[in-house]
Motif scaffolding. Structure first.
Motif, mmCIF file in Angstrom:
data_model
loop_
_atom_site.group_PDB
_atom_site.id
_atom_site.type_symbol
_atom_site.label_atom_id
_atom_site.label_comp_id
_atom_site.label_asym_id
_atom_site.label_seq_id
_atom_site.Cartn_x
_atom_site.Cartn_y
_atom_site.Cartn_z
ATOM 1 N N ALA A 30 10.501 16.471 -24.612
ATOM 2 C CA ALA A 30 11.586 16.068 -25.130
ATOM 3 C C ALA A 30 11.215 16.666 -26.396
ATOM 4 C CB ALA A 30 12.166 15.294 -24.451
ATOM 5 N N GLU A 31 11.635 16.789 -26.984
ATOM 6 C CA GLU A 31 11.752 16.995 -28.285
ATOM 7 C C GLU A 31 12.437 16.221 -29.890
ATOM 8 O OE1 GLU A 31 11.676 21.215 -29.931
ATOM 9 O OE2 GLU A 31 9.733 21.733 -29.102
ATOM 10 N N PHE A 32 12.094 15.552 -30.621
ATOM 11 C CA PHE A 32 13.217 14.968 -31.692
ATOM 12 C C PHE A 32 12.996 14.695 -32.856
ATOM 13 C CE2 PHE A 32 10.697 12.682 -27.495
ATOM 14 C CZ PHE A 32 12.236 12.370 -26.857
ATOM 15 N N GLY A 33 13.288 13.926 -33.047
ATOM 16 C CA GLY A 33 14.105 13.755 -35.107
ATOM 17 C C GLY A 33 13.553 12.704 -35.344
ATOM 18 N N ASP A 34 14.496 12.441 -36.395
ATOM 19 C CA ASP A 34 15.254 10.532 -36.072
ATOM 20 C C ASP A 34 14.310 10.118 -34.954
ATOM 21 O OD1 ASP A 34 15.226 11.664 -39.038
ATOM 22 O OD2 ASP A 34 17.104 10.732 -38.785
ATOM 23 N N ILE A 35 13.870 9.211 -35.093
ATOM 24 C CA ILE A 35 13.134 8.219 -33.665
ATOM 25 C C ILE A 35 13.112 7.363 -34.079
ATOM 26 C CG2 ILE A 35 12.966 9.723 -32.219
ATOM 27 C CD1 ILE A 35 9.894 9.813 -32.141
ATOM 28 N N ASP A 36 13.270 5.951 -33.325
ATOM 29 C CA ASP A 36 12.748 4.496 -33.098
ATOM 30 C C ASP A 36 11.643 5.134 -31.419
ATOM 31 O OD1 ASP A 36 13.773 3.144 -35.084
ATOM 32 O OD2 ASP A 36 14.562 2.064 -34.017
ATOM 33 N N LEU A 37 10.496 5.047 -31.921
ATOM 34 C CA LEU A 37 9.470 4.626 -30.826
ATOM 35 C C LEU A 37 8.789 3.068 -30.522
ATOM 36 C CD1 LEU A 37 7.365 6.652 -28.875
ATOM 37 C CD2 LEU A 37 6.366 7.049 -30.764
ATOM 38 N N GLU A 38 9.465 2.612 -29.383
ATOM 39 C CA GLU A 38 8.547 1.436 -28.903
ATOM 40 C C GLU A 38 7.499 1.523 -28.038
ATOM 41 O OE1 GLU A 38 11.285 -2.068 -28.501
ATOM 42 O OE2 GLU A 38 12.329 0.230 -28.891
ATOM 43 N N LEU A 39 6.688 1.234 -27.841
ATOM 44 C CA LEU A 39 5.520 1.318 -26.581
ATOM 45 C C LEU A 39 4.647 -0.434 -26.634
ATOM 46 C CD1 LEU A 39 2.720 2.207 -28.142
ATOM 47 C CD2 LEU A 39 3.887 5.087 -28.084
ATOM 48 N N GLU A 40 3.699 -0.153 -25.564
ATOM 49 C CA GLU A 40 3.053 -0.803 -24.731
ATOM 50 C C GLU A 40 1.136 -0.171 -25.018
ATOM 51 O OE1 GLU A 40 3.965 -4.475 -23.074
ATOM 52 O OE2 GLU A 40 4.795 -3.447 -22.333
ATOM 53 N N PHE A 41 0.192 -0.119 -25.564
ATOM 54 C CA PHE A 41 -1.022 0.285 -25.761
ATOM 55 C C PHE A 41 -2.087 -0.480 -24.803
ATOM 56 C CE2 PHE A 41 -0.292 -0.596 -29.722
ATOM 57 C CZ PHE A 41 -2.004 -0.396 -30.346
ATOM 58 N N MET A 42 -3.174 0.157 -24.244
ATOM 59 C CA MET A 42 -4.669 -0.735 -24.090
ATOM 60 C C MET A 42 -5.834 -0.019 -24.579
ATOM 61 S SD MET A 42 -6.611 -2.579 -20.990
ATOM 62 C CE MET A 42 -4.722 -3.283 -20.007
ATOM 63 N N VAL A 43 -6.510 -0.502 -24.877
ATOM 64 C CA VAL A 43 -8.054 0.290 -25.656
ATOM 65 C C VAL A 43 -8.915 0.088 -25.025
ATOM 66 C CG1 VAL A 43 -6.421 0.835 -27.821
ATOM 67 C CG2 VAL A 43 -7.898 -0.687 -28.078
ATOM 68 N N ALA A 44 -9.811 0.901 -24.548
ATOM 69 C CA ALA A 44 -11.420 0.696 -23.727
ATOM 70 C C ALA A 44 -11.788 0.281 -25.313
ATOM 71 C CB ALA A 44 -11.556 1.291 -22.906
ATOM 72 N N ASN A 45 -12.981 -0.423 -24.614
ATOM 73 C CA ASN A 45 -14.321 -1.032 -25.741
ATOM 74 C C ASN A 45 -14.391 0.248 -26.937
ATOM 75 O OD1 ASN A 45 -16.295 -2.315 -27.410
ATOM 76 N ND2 ASN A 45 -17.558 -2.792 -25.754
ATOM 77 N N GLN A 46 -14.743 0.278 -27.888
ATOM 78 C CA GLN A 46 -15.165 1.273 -29.095
ATOM 79 C C GLN A 46 -13.868 3.002 -28.497
ATOM 80 O OE1 GLN A 46 -19.048 2.570 -29.107
ATOM 81 N NE2 GLN A 46 -19.594 -0.002 -27.768
ATOM 82 N N SER A 47 -12.938 2.679 -27.832
ATOM 83 C CA SER A 47 -11.799 4.116 -27.877
ATOM 84 C C SER A 47 -11.224 3.652 -28.703
ATOM 85 C CB SER A 47 -10.929 3.409 -27.118
ATOM 86 O OG SER A 47 -10.091 4.782 -26.256
ATOM 87 N N ASN A 48 -10.762 5.571 -29.051
ATOM 88 C CA ASN A 48 -10.241 6.195 -30.298
ATOM 89 C C ASN A 48 -9.402 7.107 -29.502
ATOM 90 O OD1 ASN A 48 -9.249 7.807 -31.859
ATOM 91 N ND2 ASN A 48 -11.704 8.498 -32.528
ATOM 92 N N SER A 49 -7.738 7.296 -30.041
ATOM 93 C CA SER A 49 -6.815 7.496 -29.389
ATOM 94 C C SER A 49 -5.216 7.932 -30.819
ATOM 95 C CB SER A 49 -6.036 7.715 -28.141
ATOM 96 O OG SER A 49 -5.264 7.689 -27.492
ATOM 97 N N GLY A 50 -4.870 8.583 -30.106
ATOM 98 C CA GLY A 50 -3.463 8.211 -31.793
ATOM 99 C C GLY A 50 -2.478 8.711 -30.914
ATOM 100 N N VAL A 51 -1.371 8.784 -31.711
ATOM 101 C CA VAL A 51 0.279 8.921 -31.240
ATOM 102 C C VAL A 51 0.295 9.373 -32.248
ATOM 103 C CG1 VAL A 51 2.618 8.147 -30.951
ATOM 104 C CG2 VAL A 51 0.671 6.636 -29.150
ATOM 105 N N TYR A 52 1.373 10.628 -32.308
ATOM 106 C CA TYR A 52 1.818 12.065 -32.895
ATOM 107 C C TYR A 52 3.367 11.677 -32.726
ATOM 108 C CZ TYR A 52 -2.441 14.141 -34.050
ATOM 109 O OH TYR A 52 -4.044 14.284 -34.289
ATOM 110 N N LEU A 53 4.131 11.587 -33.670
ATOM 111 C CA LEU A 53 5.827 11.985 -34.203
ATOM 112 C C LEU A 53 5.837 12.826 -33.986
ATOM 113 C CD1 LEU A 53 7.151 9.158 -34.151
ATOM 114 C CD2 LEU A 53 5.517 9.034 -34.257
#
Length: 602
Positions: A90-113
């Protein structure tokens, strides 16, 4: 005859009701999308898996262990396969985004709107000076044509680092506004992060981005785009991903007329017997009337476009005095002081409205606040108060360098108020509150220290508020338990506290047991160190290290309180603890017979 004192009570009551349902203002009649499993994303053969449980290996970089199941999306890259990004169908424009996440030791990620604008997700656990590339940062834009050292630009670090430890679930809530385009496809307004909240703390607010951040799916801004989760950098897990769409056009005001009547009004008059002192038309509420000096009443009438049929929530108030709101001839908000709120069903099309704004204070300007939210519509302001900002109170923040400890009241999440609390800061941005009335460590937090505005503003109520991300540990009667798992409370007596080389030493007595409780921030910034020693400990008396819904042993001497998001790490010389049942679910107990040394990591 009017009864202003009764109306003031009614206004106060309506304000209490308003605060009760405004917290859920965006929850009714909104279209939400849950991204629950890999089928919600474009097909891929990367290193993503569906899992039922995930844990971190604290001593291993970039590593998560997981059990197959449902509800969690986990990325487990390998040296041979670095993984790929998840891109929503799905594709979106104006939104509220809610989520939970867990990172590992020295990990790297990201969320792109929209696949374009990245919020950084990474292990920034102990960083006291976060940058744009740290947890919660809005990642920088990139231009290869610029000189070295200048290619990256317009990155925005979080206001403070409130990230948690690897292996604990963290919360992200983003209110996002997509860029705007004219009919020719030319951008006329930048994308905006209305707010970004990490672990309950606002870290960005009203932040515009002039274009896509580095690594975007497209080089230019677009009107709609997918949710994209970076999967080619590190081990990370996500759950409870919820997208609320706000794609309804904002209502518009037209045919706005006004009449001004001099004098004081605290109720709606009979206008057939009055002659206005001034009248005219306005394009909208952004343009002000030439309001006369002294008390006066402005009567506004006009048309409001309703974009979609459904239930709408309105907030309304006149900061300079009294006000009322009528929609299609029906009184929605009675004449009164303060902000009030109302839910109402509206049909698509145009509705009439009438607003009364009574200025009852000679020294103020006439102000008006009117906001609306509805199906697919984020709260928008239909007016702009000329006085609302004047009513705001400048915050009174505690500088930990000048005031490293503060005695105050503290209000707890369970509704209790601690009246004998000491809050203690540290250079590592690790802080805690201690209840001197029970001898308990009550809450810990990472980030900035305290907001003392409620404590000192006006008459004050004695309460200070943590500014960072709080982990509430609980407030039992005592941390000492007998053989029947009952808290020891008889003859409790605090003997004060003092600063020594090891931290702050709290001393107290319960029955004949004399306890020393020494607490200090760890030098590495991972949490607190705590040493408990007792003189004359009774047989079979235990010390409660932690309570929670679930306590799991991660490795020898390391325990995770999973629902509260912290670890207990015991010194090897400390006796082995045991996990028992408690009113909260489970508790971690250790014998008080010998010194107890442990760390609380969060």
């Amino acid at each position: 005859m009017t009864k202003p004192h009764l109306k003031k009570l009614a206004a106060l009551f309506s304000g209490l009701l308003l605060s009760g349902f405004l917290g859920c203002a965006h929850l009714f009649a909104q279209e939400t999308t849950m991204l629950q499993d890999l089928s919600d994303f474009k097909p891929n053969k990367g290193t993503w898996h569906q899992a039922g449980q995930v844990t971190v290996e604290m001593d291993q970089p970039n590593s998560l262990k997981f059990e197959k199941g449902e509800g969690i999306l986990v990325n487990s890259p390998t040296k041979k396969n670095h993984g790929i990004d998840l891109v929503s169908n799905a594709e979106f424009g104006d939104i509220d985004l809610e989520l939970e996440f867990m990172v590992a030791n020295q990990s790297n990620s990201g969320v792109y709107l929209m696949g374009q604008y990245e919020i950084q997700i990474m292990d920034s656990w102990t960083n006291t000076n976060p940058r744009a590339g740290d947890m919660g940062g809005i990642y920088e834009r990139w231009d290869d044509s610029k000189p070295e050292g200048q290619k990256g630009y317009e990155g925005y670090p979080p206001r403070q680092n409130v990230s948690g430890a690897p292996g604990v679930w963290q919360q992200l809530h983003v209110s996002f506004q997509a860029p705007r385009f004219d009919q020719q496809g030319q951008k006329i307004q930048n994308a905006k992060f209305i707010s970004v909240t990490l672990n309950g703390v606002i870290i960005h607010e009203n932040l515009e981005v002039s274009g896509p951040t580095r690594g975007a799916l497209q080089s230019d801004d677009v009107a709609v785009g997918p949710i994209r989760i970076q999967g080619d950098h590190g081990a990370v897990a996500f759950r409870n991903i919820k997208v609320t769409k706000f794609d309804t056009e904002a209502p518009k005001i037209s045919e706005l007329n006004y009449e001004i009547y001099k004098g004081g009004f605290d109720e709606s008059p009979d206008f057939s017997s009055l002659t206005p002192d001034e009248k005219g038309t306005l394009p909208d509420f952004q343009e002000k009337t030439t309001s006369p000096t002294g008390q006066n009443l402005i009567r506004y009438r006009g048309q409001l476009s309703v974009p979609e049929s459904g239930e709408y929530l309105m907030r309304f108030g006149v900061p300079s005095g009294w006000g009322s709101l009528i929609i299609d001839g029906q009184k929605k908000i009675d004449m009164g002081e303060g902000m009030a709120g109302v839910k109402t069903e509206l049909e698509k099309g145009s509705v009439t409205f009438e607003i009364l704004a009574s200025k009852t204070r000679d020294w103020t300007e006439t102000g008006l606040d009117w906001e609306i939210s509805g199906p697919g519509l984020r709260y928008v302001s239909l007016s702009e108060s000329s006085t609302g900002q004047r009513n705001a109170t400048d915050p009174i923040l505690v500088n930990e360098r000048e005031t490293p400890q503060l005695r105050s009241f503290i209000d707890l999440p369970n509704g209790q108020r601690i009246t004998h609390a000491l809050s203690v800061s540290s250079p590592q941005k690790i802080h805690y509150s201690y209840d001197l009335g029970t001898g308990n460590l009550v809450q810990v937090w990472r980030g900035d220290f305290l907001d003392a505005t409620p404590m000192w503003n006006s008459r004050g109520n004695g309460v200070s508020i943590p500014l960072g991300s709080v982990v509430f540990l609980g407030n039992p009667e005592s941390s000492l338990l007998d053989s029947q798992n009952q808290h020891l409370t008889a003859d409790y007596k605090s003997k004060g506290y003092k600063l020594n080389d090891s931290g702050i030493e709290f001393t107290y007595g319960i029955q004949n047991i004399q306890v020393k409780d020494v607490i200090a921030a760890r030098a590495d910034g991972k949490g607190l160190e705590r040493t408990i020693t007792a003189e004359n400990p009774a047989n079979n008396v235990d010390f409660s290290l932690a309570t929670g819904e679930e306590i799991r042993m991660i490795s020898d001497g390391l325990y995770l309180v999973s629902d509260k998001g912290y670890y207990i790490e015991l010194d090897p010389k400390t006796p082995k603890p045991r996990i028992t049942s408690s009113p909260e679910g489970q508790q971690l107990l250790v014998s008080l017979d010998s010194p107890i040394h442990f760390s609380l990591l969060f």
